[in-house]
Write a protein that holds these residues in place. Structure first.
Motif, PDB file in Angstrom:
ATOM      1  N   ARG A  58      -6.372   1.340  -2.271  1.00  0.00           N
ATOM      2  CA  ARG A  58      -5.732   0.087  -3.587  1.00  0.00           C
ATOM      3  C   ARG A  58      -5.388   0.173  -4.736  1.00  0.00           C
ATOM      4  O   ARG A  58      -4.186   0.848  -5.871  1.00  0.00           O
ATOM      5  CB  ARG A  58      -6.071  -1.545  -3.605  1.00  0.00           C
ATOM      6  N   ALA A  59      -6.915   1.322  -5.128  1.00  0.00           N
ATOM      7  CA  ALA A  59      -6.921   2.025  -6.395  1.00  0.00           C
ATOM      8  C   ALA A  59      -5.254   2.850  -7.215  1.00  0.00           C
ATOM      9  O   ALA A  59      -4.719   2.903  -7.827  1.00  0.00           O
ATOM     10  CB  ALA A  59      -7.955   1.546  -6.648  1.00  0.00           C
ATOM     11  N   ARG A  60      -5.656   3.539  -5.767  1.00  0.00           N
ATOM     12  CA  ARG A  60      -4.477   5.039  -5.593  1.00  0.00           C
ATOM     13  C   ARG A  60      -2.704   4.448  -5.764  1.00  0.00           C
ATOM     14  O   ARG A  60      -2.309   4.462  -6.563  1.00  0.00           O
ATOM     15  CB  ARG A  60      -4.515   5.452  -4.966  1.00  0.00           C
ATOM     16  N   LEU A  61      -3.052   3.067  -5.259  1.00  0.00           N
ATOM     17  CA  LEU A  61      -1.599   2.219  -5.078  1.00  0.00           C
ATOM     18  C   LEU A  61      -1.142   1.913  -6.499  1.00  0.00           C
ATOM     19  O   LEU A  61      -0.050   1.571  -6.993  1.00  0.00           O
ATOM     20  CB  LEU A  61      -1.154   1.264  -3.790  1.00  0.00           C
ATOM     21  N   ALA A  62      -2.107   1.210  -7.273  1.00  0.00           N
ATOM     22  CA  ALA A  62      -1.924   0.723  -8.100  1.00  0.00           C
ATOM     23  C   ALA A  62      -2.329   1.490  -9.142  1.00  0.00           C
ATOM     24  O   ALA A  62      -0.601   1.534 -10.356  1.00  0.00           O
ATOM     25  CB  ALA A  62      -3.124  -0.183  -8.568  1.00  0.00           C
ATOM     26  N   GLU A  63      -2.013   2.970  -9.708  1.00  0.00           N
ATOM     27  CA  GLU A  63      -1.804   4.103 -10.226  1.00  0.00           C
ATOM     28  C   GLU A  63      -0.069   4.289  -9.611  1.00  0.00           C
ATOM     29  O   GLU A  63       0.086   4.392 -11.245  1.00  0.00           O
ATOM     30  CB  GLU A  63      -2.709   4.801  -9.992  1.00  0.00           C
ATOM     31  N   THR A  64      -0.049   4.438  -8.666  1.00  0.00           N
ATOM     32  CA  THR A  64       1.252   4.577  -8.677  1.00  0.00           C
ATOM     33  C   THR A  64       2.313   4.085  -9.211  1.00  0.00           C
ATOM     34  O   THR A  64       3.235   4.227  -9.228  1.00  0.00           O
ATOM     35  CB  THR A  64       1.740   5.134  -6.720  1.00  0.00           C
ATOM     36  N   PHE A  65       2.217   2.699  -8.806  1.00  0.00           N
ATOM     37  CA  PHE A  65       3.112   1.427  -9.940  1.00  0.00           C
ATOM     38  C   PHE A  65       3.127   1.595 -10.961  1.00  0.00           C
ATOM     39  O   PHE A  65       4.348   1.580 -11.326  1.00  0.00           O
ATOM     40  CB  PHE A  65       2.239   0.086  -8.991  1.00  0.00           C
ATOM     41  N   SER A  66       2.013   2.322 -11.559  1.00  0.00           N
ATOM     42  CA  SER A  66       1.809   1.686 -13.044  1.00  0.00           C
ATOM     43  C   SER A  66       3.139   3.451 -13.559  1.00  0.00           C
ATOM     44  O   SER A  66       3.056   3.023 -14.461  1.00  0.00           O
ATOM     45  CB  SER A  66       0.424   2.752 -13.383  1.00  0.00           C
ATOM     46  N   HIS A  67       3.326   4.919 -12.853  1.00  0.00           N
ATOM     47  CA  HIS A  67       4.099   5.300 -12.852  1.00  0.00           C
ATOM     48  C   HIS A  67       5.682   5.164 -12.787  1.00  0.00           C
ATOM     49  O   HIS A  67       6.497   5.670 -13.174  1.00  0.00           O
ATOM     50  CB  HIS A  67       3.686   6.712 -12.198  1.00  0.00           C
ATOM     51  N   MET A  68       5.853   3.776 -12.167  1.00  0.00           N
ATOM     52  CA  MET A  68       7.035   3.327 -11.900  1.00  0.00           C
ATOM     53  C   MET A  68       7.708   2.511 -13.191  1.00  0.00           C
ATOM     54  O   MET A  68       7.596   2.139 -14.133  1.00  0.00           O
ATOM     55  CB  MET A  68       7.664   2.476 -10.755  1.00  0.00           C
ATOM     56  N   ASN A  69       9.014   3.389 -13.173  1.00  0.00           N
ATOM     57  CA  ASN A  69       9.739   2.858 -14.420  1.00  0.00           C
ATOM     58  C   ASN A  69      10.815   1.888 -13.991  1.00  0.00           C
ATOM     59  O   ASN A  69      11.914   2.393 -13.550  1.00  0.00           O
ATOM     60  CB  ASN A  69      10.346   3.901 -14.896  1.00  0.00           C
ATOM     61  N   HIS A  70      10.866   0.914 -14.107  1.00  0.00           N
ATOM     62  CA  HIS A  70      11.261  -0.654 -13.527  1.00  0.00           C
ATOM     63  C   HIS A  70      12.572  -0.391 -14.612  1.00  0.00           C
ATOM     64  O   HIS A  70      13.911  -0.790 -13.651  1.00  0.00           O
ATOM     65  CB  HIS A  70      10.250  -2.257 -13.932  1.00  0.00           C
ATOM     66  N   ARG A  71      12.478  -0.718 -15.386  1.00  0.00           N
ATOM     67  CA  ARG A  71      14.130  -0.430 -16.134  1.00  0.00           C
ATOM     68  C   ARG A  71      14.859   0.584 -15.151  1.00  0.00           C
ATOM     69  O   ARG A  71      16.005   0.599 -15.237  1.00  0.00           O
ATOM     70  CB  ARG A  71      14.523   0.241 -17.373  1.00  0.00           C
ATOM     71  N   ARG A  72      14.818   1.405 -14.719  1.00  0.00           N
ATOM     72  CA  ARG A  72      15.611   2.675 -14.049  1.00  0.00           C
ATOM     73  C   ARG A  72      15.592   1.990 -12.438  1.00  0.00           C
ATOM     74  O   ARG A  72      15.600   2.823 -11.274  1.00  0.00           O
ATOM     75  CB  ARG A  72      15.799   3.982 -14.167  1.00  0.00           C
ATOM     76  N   GLY A  73      14.925   0.793 -11.627  1.00  0.00           N
ATOM     77  CA  GLY A  73      15.179   0.443 -10.320  1.00  0.00           C
ATOM     78  C   GLY A  73      14.095   0.958  -9.775  1.00  0.00           C
ATOM     79  O   GLY A  73      13.742   1.443  -8.669  1.00  0.00           O
ATOM     80  N   GLY A  74      12.731   1.371 -10.497  1.00  0.00           N
ATOM     81  CA  GLY A  74      11.501   1.503  -9.327  1.00  0.00           C
ATOM     82  C   GLY A  74      11.474   3.251  -9.016  1.00  0.00           C
ATOM     83  O   GLY A  74      10.413   3.958  -8.445  1.00  0.00           O
TER      84      GLY A  74
END
Length: 80
Positions: A58-74
């Motif tokens: 779960r923590a690794r997935l959360a780190e992946t999500f933290s690197h996503m740019n929501h303004r560019r569509g994920g």
């Protein structure tokens, strides 16, 4: 993009990536790892990401999500 990357984004669009929303946050809250801003502490997240098991996953997935740019569509940002 590799085939596994395409599968990840397909599952992400369908909402099937996170099986138990809020579970990591609840664990962080119990551990006192919530910052005054209401987010999970990056240091705690990094520590748990190196561990195994469900919490590490779960923590690794959360780190992946933290690197996503929501303004560019994920789209994932490249780490430097």
């Amino acid at each position: 993009m590799s085939n596994s990357g395409k599968e990840f984004y397909k599952k992400l669009e369908e909402g099937k990536v996170v099986k138990h929303p809020g579970a990591l946050r609840a664990t962080a809250h119990k551990a006192g790892a919530i910052t005054p801003e209401g987010t999970i502490s990056k240091s705690w997240l990094k520590e748990k990401a190196s561990a195994g098991g469900i919490l590490g996953k779960r923590a690794r997935l959360a780190e992946t999500f933290s690197h996503m740019n929501h303004r560019r569509g994920g789209i994932l940002r490249r780490s430097k």
